[in-house]
Enzyme design. Structure first.
Site, PDB file in Angstrom:
ATOM      1  N   HIS A 122       0.842  -1.194   0.000  1.00 27.04           N
ATOM      2  CA  HIS A 122       0.000   0.000   0.000  1.00 27.04           C
ATOM      3  C   HIS A 122       0.878   1.245   0.000  1.00 27.04           C
ATOM      4  O   HIS A 122       2.104   1.171   0.103  1.00 27.04           O
ATOM      5  CB  HIS A 122      -0.896   0.032   1.240  1.00 27.04           C
ATOM      6  CG  HIS A 122      -2.028  -0.941   1.209  1.00 27.04           C
ATOM      7  ND1 HIS A 122      -3.342  -0.562   1.365  1.00 27.04           N
ATOM      8  CD2 HIS A 122      -2.046  -2.283   1.048  1.00 27.04           C
ATOM      9  CE1 HIS A 122      -4.124  -1.630   1.302  1.00 27.04           C
ATOM     10  NE2 HIS A 122      -3.346  -2.686   1.121  1.00 27.04           N
ATOM     11  N   GLU A 213       2.934  -0.547   4.105  1.00 29.40           N
ATOM     12  CA  GLU A 213       2.738   0.830   3.665  1.00 29.40           C
ATOM     13  C   GLU A 213       4.125   1.377   3.323  1.00 29.40           C
ATOM     14  O   GLU A 213       4.978   1.519   4.199  1.00 29.40           O
ATOM     15  CB  GLU A 213       2.081   1.655   4.775  1.00 29.40           C
ATOM     16  CG  GLU A 213       0.738   1.117   5.247  1.00 29.40           C
ATOM     17  CD  GLU A 213      -0.408   1.526   4.327  1.00 29.40           C
ATOM     18  OE1 GLU A 213      -0.156   2.302   3.374  1.00 29.40           O
ATOM     19  OE2 GLU A 213      -1.542   1.084   4.568  1.00 29.40           O
TER      20      GLU A 213
END
Length: 373
Positions: A122, A213
């Site tokens: 992500h 992330e």
């Protein structure tokens, strides 16, 4: 019969701003195919691991975001306006979102493969986040942390990525308001998420997935993408090696035939949806080095409990091998699957002190019947 190597998956940015994750995974594919028989680590990794890479789960979102922008969120949704990382069945509450074709395709993929370890890439932060993303009192969410039965393994996996990343382990976050010690976080501790792919994979896919992330800026300029690859290259390779943690083996009958759907779990780590052998009678359990009692069960027969000492074999690209043979069994276990309902919600209701004893027992029996039916 030959054993199946454990499987690892990489999914680019799962559903959201895919630019960085997509670019990183394309670089990873290039590294793997060009380094085979040249780099000894890559060669051994590929010889002993099945690696699946999906650079984009949400092509609609990627195409919708054309102009580099760190905060613009058009790329979060598919063409139907749905956030795919809120679209999976949830183990804690009923997800009323309309199931999307992309989500169904990934669920089918998970069901048809024997995935063991996964990473979902992500953007929007710099941290390795691990399950559970949702929770209730059964998983300790009242304390602000939703703990899975394999919490120690998930922490290890998150740290493996964080400390092999160029800067994630520093835990600085993207601004002064949010920091992540050692560059990791329990998903629920960060923010509660319903319908996420990470929890779905762990509960129903028997696959340990963490969310990576990788960039504070969701859609950075193209000239920054090469640096993101350099920052993540070593972490990706080291993380993939962790698929060889723990123990693996086969469960067979008295004739040496594989027994599918046998339950194989480590004592003290009960999964709400019990982990089972695949069609080849194979099982894979990710466990940290140590001593464990492994319980193999063919429904209708006496369980086999055996103690194993698990070393750290990730450097050898092979988990400890330990097989089970049921001498009294001459047929495979019947097909079994867990219903895709909020299983932890059922457990919470069954364990509530306000429930009368008879209803308490009925609730537990209902959950057991749903799981073993």
């Amino acid at each position: 019969m030959p054993r199946t190597p454990p499987s690892h998956t990489c999914t680019a940015s799962g559903v959201r701003w895919k630019t960085v994750g997509r670019e990183i995974l394309l670089h990873l594919i290039d590294l793997l195919v060009t380094s085979y028989n040249r780099d000894p680590v890559i060669t051994r990794l590929l010889n002993n691991t099945r690696i699946h890479i999906m650079p984009t789960m949400n092509p609609d979102g990627f195409e919708a975001t054309k102009v580099p922008d760190c905060y613009y969120t058009r790329g979060r949704y598919n063409k139907n306006g749905e956030d795919l990382n809120r679209n999976f069945p949830d183990a804690f509450e009923k997800n009323n979102a309309s199931l999307q074709p992309e989500t169904q395709a990934v669920m089918d993929w998970i069901r048809n493969e024997t995935f063991v370890l996964s990473a979902n890439l992500h953007g929007g932060a710099l941290v390795a986040s691990y399950t559970f993303d949702n929770g209730n009192s059964v998983t300790g969410s009242l304390t602000g942390y939703s703990r899975s039965p394999d919490d120690d393994v998930f922490i290890h996996l998150a740290k493996t990525y964080s400390f092999n990343h160029a800067s994630m382990h520093k835990g600085m976050g993207c601004d002064n308001r949010q920091t992540f010690p050692q560059g990791i976080t329990n998903g629920y501790s960060w923010y509660q998420l319903e319908g996420g792919m990470q929890d779905y994979n762990y509960v129903w896919g028997q696959c340990f997935e963490i969310t990576l992330e990788l960039s504070c800026c969701k859609y950075p300029p193209a000239d920054q993408l090469a640096k993101f690859w350099r920052d993540n290259k070593a972490a990706l390779i080291e993380y993939m090696k962790q698929v060889h943690l723990g123990v693996k083996g086969r469960v067979t009958d008295k004739n040496g035939n594989p027994i599918p759907n046998a339950i194989v779990e480590a004592e003290g780590r009960p999964h709400v949806c019990p982990y089972r052998t695949n069609a080849h009678g194979e099982y894979f359990l990710l466990l940290l080095p140590g001593t464990y009692v492994i319980n193999a069960t063919v429904p209708g027969f006496k369980s086999m409990l055996e103690t194993v000492e698990i070393p750290d074999n990730t450097g050898n690209f092979s988990a400890l091998k330990h097989d089970f043979s049921f001498s009294e069994v001459s047929f495979g276990a019947r097909a079994a699957s867990c219903p895709q309902i909020p299983l932890y919600q059922e457990l919470e209701r069954a364990s509530s002190p306000a429930v009368k004893p008879a209803l308490h027992l009925m609730g537990l029996l209902t959950v057991m019947l749903l799981i073993f039916k």
